[in-house]
Design an enzyme around this catalytic site. Structure first.
Site, PDB file in Angstrom:
ATOM      1  CD  GLU A   1      -4.041  -6.893   4.509  1.00 49.62           C
ATOM      2  OE1 GLU A   1      -4.728  -5.910   4.133  1.00 49.62           O
ATOM      3  OE2 GLU A   1      -3.051  -6.780   5.235  1.00 49.62           O
TER       4      GLU A   1
ATOM      5  CD  GLU B   1      -2.910  -1.325   2.248  1.00 47.61           C
ATOM      6  OE1 GLU B   1      -2.956  -0.393   3.071  1.00 47.61           O
ATOM      7  OE2 GLU B   1      -3.638  -2.331   2.304  1.00 47.61           O
TER       8      GLU B   1
END
Length: 382
Positions: free
Chosen positions: A313, A208
């Protein structure tokens, strides 16, 4: 009766060793080295060995035997390039202590995970060194370890940040410091131990990186070009140390775009990856999003890199909608819609405080409706 006594002895032995380990570490502190550290490392290894033996022996059919088809990928990175189907996996925050919660989740879903994920940060603490015992435990169970590796540069307490003053933040323009070689000793040790583990590792580093709010390696502290340069520096260092058993997973945040600016290039990335979490209505900034809205709308952008995709995730909270339906809708037509996805990992965190001020529970084992929904749809991913 003999089996029960044997198991009891194993458990009590592991507990006793664990108590000795914790007590010893507390007594000697974070910086003990030499024979003392070697002794406690040996105790730690014994705990993991007892754990692995217990989990494997307590099952009628060995978990590793059920994953025997995965064995080539455990020893050969190239075999992952043409993997058939989708590799399922999970992270459970309780697996930091024992892998038993992962096995329990598998039992609840009536499946076996080829992938098991762990998280670790950069830094000087013992737990930030290469997690060799956990890697060995995961591979002994027949699975491939997935390591999310977070470059928190302020966690170094030794020579890496010795050139900075007390008021300087090592994370500010920290990616330039990586490129300048400030952390090469740490990285080199990681590379050597990763190589010596002898098993294939998926390494999700600096995930990220395009999110300007959450992680210090993001664009609030660094330019996109800094991330690209730092990524290449780390990968090149690992290559020089012959750590060729690494699958490098580049994982941007879907919501913030600018993928091309942060992409190191095809020669430096093996897989792409991303998280797909539905926060529901738990916070003012979130709402109930479908899997299609979170992941599907961005899939073409990831697919354009022509790499296998890892959903690292995967999960939904229960606040704001029907999450059993959320999972069912996510699996419907999955392989037809997303043929480049080769890995999907449940985010089974029961105490997640990384995004909101409140603790969030992503676990599903106490939700029969969700378990039924997932079990009845997992066949779609075979």
């Amino acid at each position: 009766m003999k089996k029960i006594i044997y198991r009891l002895i194993l458990v009590l032995g592991a507990i006793a060793i664990g108590v000795a380990l914790v007590s010893g570490l507390a007594f000697f502190g974070d910086k003990s080295t030499g024979p003392v550290q070697d002794f406690f490392n040996s105790l730690n290894k014994s705990v993991h060995n007892l754990e692995g033996d217990y989990i494997l022996k307590r099952r009628t059919v060995s978990r590793a035997q059920r994953l025997s088809w995965l064995a080539p990928a455990l020893r050969n990175v190239d075999s992952l390039k043409n993997i058939k189907g989708i590799l399922l996996g999970a992270y459970d925050n309780r697996s930091d202590i024992s892998l038993q919660p992962i096995v329990d989740l598998e039992d609840s879903l009536k499946t076996t995970f080829p992938l098991i994920q762990i998280y670790t940060a950069w830094g000087s603490k013992r737990e930030q060194k290469f997690p060799i015992e956990k890697v060995r435990s995961i591979s002994a169970l027949g699975s491939i370890p997935v390591i999310t590796w977070e470059p928190w540069l302020n966690d170094f307490t030794e020579g890496e940040n010795s050139d900075l003053t007390a008021t300087q933040d090592p994370n500010k323009n920290g990616l330039k410091r990586i490129v300048d070689g400030k952390y090469d000793n740490y990285l080199r040790q990681w590379a050597i131990e990763a190589r010596n583990s002898g098993v294939t590792l998926l390494l999700r580093m600096g995930h990220e990186m395009n999110d300007p709010y959450r992680y210090p390696w993001g664009p609030q502290n660094n330019e996109p070009s800094d991330f690209v340069a730092a990524w290449k520096h780390v990968v090149e260092l690992f290559r020089r140390e012959k750590a060729t058993n690494i699958v490098w997973v580049w994982a941007p945040h879907l919501a913030y775009g600018e993928f091309d600016a942060f992409y190191p290039g095809s020669d430096w990335v093996d897989w792409t990856g991303t998280g797909t979490l539905n926060y529901g209505t738990v916070a003012p900034w979130s709402q109930w999003w479908t899997f299609e809205e979170i992941f599907g709308n961005h899939y073409p952008s990831l697919e354009a890199f022509k790499k296998p995709i890892l959903i690292s995730e995967f999960g939904s909270l229960a606040v704001g909608g029907d999450r059993s339906k959320w999972y069912a809708d996510a699996f419907r037509g999955f392989e037809e819609k997303y043929p480049s996805v080769k890995g999907l990992m449940f985010f089974h965190h029961g105490n997640d405080a990384s995004t909101t001020y409140q603790s969030l529970n992503w676990q599903i084992t106490s939700d029969p409706a969700v378990l039924d929904s997932i079990r009845s749809n997992l066949f779609r991913l075979k």
